[in-house]
Design a protein around this motif. Structure first.
Motif, PDB file in Angstrom:
ATOM      1  N   GLN A   1     -10.028   5.909  -3.678  1.00 41.70           N
ATOM      2  CA  GLN A   1     -10.112   7.396  -3.559  1.00 41.70           C
ATOM      3  C   GLN A   1     -10.930   8.094  -2.520  1.00 41.70           C
ATOM      4  O   GLN A   1     -12.126   7.504  -2.558  1.00 41.70           O
TER       5      GLN A   1
ATOM      6  N   THR B   1      -3.145  -3.289  -9.569  1.00 42.37           N
ATOM      7  CA  THR B   1      -3.325  -2.389  -8.706  1.00 42.37           C
ATOM      8  C   THR B   1      -4.741  -2.216  -8.335  1.00 42.37           C
ATOM      9  O   THR B   1      -5.689  -2.128  -9.254  1.00 42.37           O
TER      10      THR B   1
ATOM     11  N   ARG C   1      -5.634   9.651  -2.187  1.00 39.62           N
ATOM     12  CA  ARG C   1      -5.944   8.402  -2.932  1.00 39.62           C
ATOM     13  C   ARG C   1      -4.574   7.444  -2.593  1.00 39.62           C
ATOM     14  O   ARG C   1      -3.517   7.368  -2.723  1.00 39.62           O
TER      15      ARG C   1
ATOM     16  N   GLU D   1       0.849  -1.154   0.040  1.00 40.75           N
ATOM     17  CA  GLU D   1       0.120   0.004  -0.046  1.00 40.75           C
ATOM     18  C   GLU D   1       1.022   1.171  -0.070  1.00 40.75           C
ATOM     19  O   GLU D   1       1.972   1.138   0.488  1.00 40.75           O
TER      20      GLU D   1
ATOM     21  N   TYR E   1      -7.254   0.926  -6.133  1.00 40.53           N
ATOM     22  CA  TYR E   1      -7.015   2.194  -5.639  1.00 40.53           C
ATOM     23  C   TYR E   1      -8.110   2.376  -4.740  1.00 40.53           C
ATOM     24  O   TYR E   1      -9.375   1.857  -4.654  1.00 40.53           O
TER      25      TYR E   1
ATOM     26  N   ARG F   1      -9.824  -0.357  -9.827  1.00 41.45           N
ATOM     27  CA  ARG F   1      -8.818  -1.377  -9.977  1.00 41.45           C
ATOM     28  C   ARG F   1      -8.342  -1.247 -11.197  1.00 41.45           C
ATOM     29  O   ARG F   1      -9.268  -1.008 -12.376  1.00 41.45           O
TER      30      ARG F   1
ATOM     31  N   SER G   1      -2.981   3.491  -2.852  1.00 45.98           N
ATOM     32  CA  SER G   1      -2.960   2.581  -4.066  1.00 45.98           C
ATOM     33  C   SER G   1      -2.400   1.362  -3.378  1.00 45.98           C
ATOM     34  O   SER G   1      -1.620   1.256  -2.227  1.00 45.98           O
TER      35      SER G   1
END
Length: 120
Positions: free
Chosen positions: A82, A78, A19, A6, A80, A72, A21
């Motif tokens: 938000q 990855t 945000r 992360e 995400y 994704r 990831s």
């Protein structure tokens, strides 16, 4: 070896955005449902958001609906998160989770977490 890493956490003022990831390796990412959990100090870990392996469905905890969005990119392995309109009560360590159930066997992996602090 499966790794979930992360990033994107930090200190933000109330009302701000971040945000997160989560980069995955060592697994067939597109076969896994991905989730974000969080754990505040002194509290149990709780589910924040889930996205299915094919991005066909998402689900959110009531306390983040309308503020957080999970997505994704299977080409980048990855997922995400938000986070908008952040509140002090969103302060927690946020963890990425990968889950696959195959032939009735559960495969579950966790990242190491990233700290999100919402404070003025």
């Amino acid at each position: 070896q499966v790794q979930l890493v992360e990033s994107g956490g930090g200190l933000v003022q109330p009302g701000g955005s971040l945000r997160l990831s989560c980069a995955a390796s060592g697994l067939t990412f597109s076969s896994y449902h991905m989730s974000w959990y969080r754990q505040a100090e002194g509290k149990e870990r709780e589910l924040v958001a889930v996205i299915t392996s094919d991005s066909g469905s998402t689900n959110y905890a009531d306390f983040v609906k309308g503020r957080f969005t999970i997505s994704r990119d299977n080409a980048k392995n990855t997922v995400y998160l938000q986070m908008n309109s952040l509140k002090p009560e969103d302060t927690a360590v946020y963890y990425c989770n990968a889950l696959r159930i195959r032939f009735e066997k559960e495969y579950k992996y966790w990242g190491q977490g990233t700290q999100v602090t919402v404070s003025s």
